[in-house]
Design a protein around this motif. Structure first.
Motif, PDB file in Angstrom:
ATOM      1  N   GLU A 288      -3.840 -24.407  80.941  1.00  0.00           N
ATOM      2  CA  GLU A 288      -4.236 -25.307  81.478  1.00  0.00           C
ATOM      3  C   GLU A 288      -3.010 -26.470  81.001  1.00  0.00           C
ATOM      4  N   VAL A 289      -1.837 -26.786  82.376  1.00  0.00           N
ATOM      5  CA  VAL A 289      -1.645 -27.997  81.849  1.00  0.00           C
ATOM      6  C   VAL A 289      -2.015 -29.168  82.485  1.00  0.00           C
TER       7      VAL A 289
ATOM      8  N   LYS B  53      -7.980 -33.656  80.217  1.00  0.00           N
ATOM      9  CA  LYS B  53      -8.562 -34.628  80.797  1.00  0.00           C
ATOM     10  C   LYS B  53      -9.152 -33.583  81.102  1.00  0.00           C
ATOM     11  N   ILE B  54      -9.183 -32.687  81.558  1.00  0.00           N
ATOM     12  CA  ILE B  54     -10.152 -31.886  82.731  1.00  0.00           C
ATOM     13  C   ILE B  54     -11.461 -31.619  81.967  1.00  0.00           C
TER      14      ILE B  54
ATOM     15  N   GLU C 141      -2.439 -27.123  75.113  1.00  0.00           N
ATOM     16  CA  GLU C 141      -1.899 -26.135  75.975  1.00  0.00           C
ATOM     17  C   GLU C 141      -1.671 -25.197  75.165  1.00  0.00           C
ATOM     18  N   ASP C 142      -1.349 -23.588  75.603  1.00  0.00           N
ATOM     19  CA  ASP C 142      -0.918 -22.854  74.702  1.00  0.00           C
ATOM     20  C   ASP C 142       0.295 -22.918  74.262  1.00  0.00           C
TER      21      ASP C 142
END
Length: 74
Positions: free
Chosen positions: A38-39, A43-44, A59-60
């Motif tokens: 997920e970019v 924050k999410i 991030e991956d």
């Protein structure tokens, strides 16, 4: 006992956040790095990561950030 746990944040049976919270019931000290495609996922998941404590989001494709966090935890 583990020195570090790296886990996907989106898993089919138990999500990473739930996993992290359950892990904290057993071990308050082990750092957890959540990996996700997920970019802007940090924050999410920001509030959940704070609840878990000693939890990080990568991030991956951001392997340099992963390496940096691991070195900081040494």
């Amino acid at each position: 006992d583990f020195d570090l746990i790296i886990s996907d944040i989106k898993m089919p049976i138990m999500g990473g956040i739930e996993f992290g919270l359950k892990l904290r019931e057993m071990n308050q000290n082990v750092p957890i790095i959540f990996f996700s495609g997920e970019v802007n996922g940090e924050k999410i998941y920001e509030q959940s990561l704070k609840r878990i404590g000693m939890a990080y989001f990568v991030e991956d494709k951001d392997f340099m950030k992963l390496i940096q966090i691991v070195h900081e935890l040494e």
